[in-house]
Write a protein that holds these residues in place. Sequence first.
Motif, PDB file in Angstrom:
ATOM      1  N   SER A 177       0.827  -1.222   0.000  1.00 16.78           N
ATOM      2  CA  SER A 177       0.000   0.000   0.000  1.00 16.78           C
ATOM      3  C   SER A 177       0.852   1.259   0.000  1.00 16.78           C
ATOM      4  O   SER A 177       0.660   2.169   0.815  1.00 16.78           O
ATOM      5  N   VAL A 178       1.802   1.332  -0.924  1.00 20.04           N
ATOM      6  CA  VAL A 178       2.721   2.460  -0.971  1.00 20.04           C
ATOM      7  C   VAL A 178       2.441   3.370  -2.166  1.00 20.04           C
ATOM      8  O   VAL A 178       1.732   3.011  -3.110  1.00 20.04           O
ATOM      9  N   MET A 179       3.016   4.542  -2.094  1.00 14.40           N
ATOM     10  CA  MET A 179       2.979   5.524  -3.164  1.00 14.40           C
ATOM     11  C   MET A 179       4.371   6.139  -3.235  1.00 14.40           C
ATOM     12  O   MET A 179       5.147   6.034  -2.276  1.00 14.40           O
ATOM     13  N   PHE A 180       4.707   6.744  -4.352  1.00 16.41           N
ATOM     14  CA  PHE A 180       6.002   7.399  -4.496  1.00 16.41           C
ATOM     15  C   PHE A 180       5.807   8.872  -4.847  1.00 16.41           C
ATOM     16  O   PHE A 180       4.972   9.211  -5.690  1.00 16.41           O
ATOM     17  N   ILE A 193       3.758  11.868  -8.945  1.00 14.26           N
ATOM     18  CA  ILE A 193       3.235  10.762  -8.136  1.00 14.26           C
ATOM     19  C   ILE A 193       3.471   9.446  -8.863  1.00 14.26           C
ATOM     20  O   ILE A 193       3.125   9.302 -10.033  1.00 14.26           O
ATOM     21  N   ASN A 194       4.079   8.513  -8.142  1.00 15.27           N
ATOM     22  CA  ASN A 194       4.380   7.168  -8.646  1.00 15.27           C
ATOM     23  C   ASN A 194       5.285   7.175  -9.878  1.00 15.27           C
ATOM     24  O   ASN A 194       5.096   6.393 -10.814  1.00 15.27           O
ATOM     25  N   ASP A 195       6.290   8.034  -9.827  1.00 18.29           N
ATOM     26  CA  ASP A 195       7.296   8.066 -10.890  1.00 18.29           C
ATOM     27  C   ASP A 195       8.516   7.290 -10.412  1.00 18.29           C
ATOM     28  O   ASP A 195       9.483   7.861  -9.912  1.00 18.29           O
ATOM     29  N   PHE A 196       8.431   5.973 -10.531  1.00 15.57           N
ATOM     30  CA  PHE A 196       9.534   5.113 -10.117  1.00 15.57           C
ATOM     31  C   PHE A 196       9.906   4.208 -11.282  1.00 15.57           C
ATOM     32  O   PHE A 196       9.153   4.101 -12.267  1.00 15.57           O
ATOM     33  N   ILE A 197      11.053   3.574 -11.205  1.00 12.97           N
ATOM     34  CA  ILE A 197      11.494   2.690 -12.281  1.00 12.97           C
ATOM     35  C   ILE A 197      10.505   1.540 -12.442  1.00 12.97           C
ATOM     36  O   ILE A 197      10.217   0.810 -11.495  1.00 12.97           O
ATOM     37  N   GLY A 198       9.957   1.401 -13.640  1.00 14.78           N
ATOM     38  CA  GLY A 198       8.982   0.356 -13.912  1.00 14.78           C
ATOM     39  C   GLY A 198       7.540   0.780 -13.729  1.00 14.78           C
ATOM     40  O   GLY A 198       6.625  -0.023 -13.939  1.00 14.78           O
TER      41      GLY A 198
END
Length: 230
Positions: A177-180, A193-198
């Motif tokens: 249940s995470v967000m970036f 928001i949620n700009d992570f690798i993959g």
Amino acid sequence: MKTNYKILFIFSIACLLVAGTGCKKLFGLERQTDWHFEPVVLDPHINKSAWQFLKDRALGTTPADTIFKRMYQGILYSGIDTSLYLQKNKTFIFLHNDAILRLNKNVITNDCYFGYHFIGAPAVTAKKWEDYPKDSVKNWLLYLIVDGDYTFGTVGPTPIEVKTMLPEGADSKNPKSVMFFSLVNDQNMKFSINDFIGSGKVVQARTAGIISTNGPVHVVDRVVDYINNN
């Protein structure tokens, strides 16, 4: 051609004379005076709770608009505990109406909630909150409330993992249940928001860094979801 050069020469001499003598007019026109630019930073504080801010902008109270109307309707339908929007040390993702239902030539787009989360078999787009189970709407709204204070000054270009109010295990695609959160590393410094690798679903805030009395508010106009393609 020679006449043009003469005119240019005369004009250049006139400009030098004006600069040297402090003359306030040239050919009957006022000379531009020096102007010192002083940047102004807008105060992001709204002096009200996140919940009051949402209601004001959902019900057309102050100012007279309803940009959060569909989110407010979803909150009421889902039965989520509205006191969560009064808790301190939280970061809130608020949904512009376009994040829930957006039309392009009368067709629901696939970057809003109703067009992204299909219903039924065969899958079709939803047209109202009531097309979804209450628990699924509630879980999504819980995902949009983050533990901690995250805004400009506490977030940088490197994505940081944050915990949301969605209970762990409620979403099989996002068991923790995470967000970036991160800032786009350019002159605009947009809140991402949620700009992570993959990541398969990156959203940049429409308006970020609104400071309510109980935590930052970031407004999005596209559906926020956690999609990890790794």
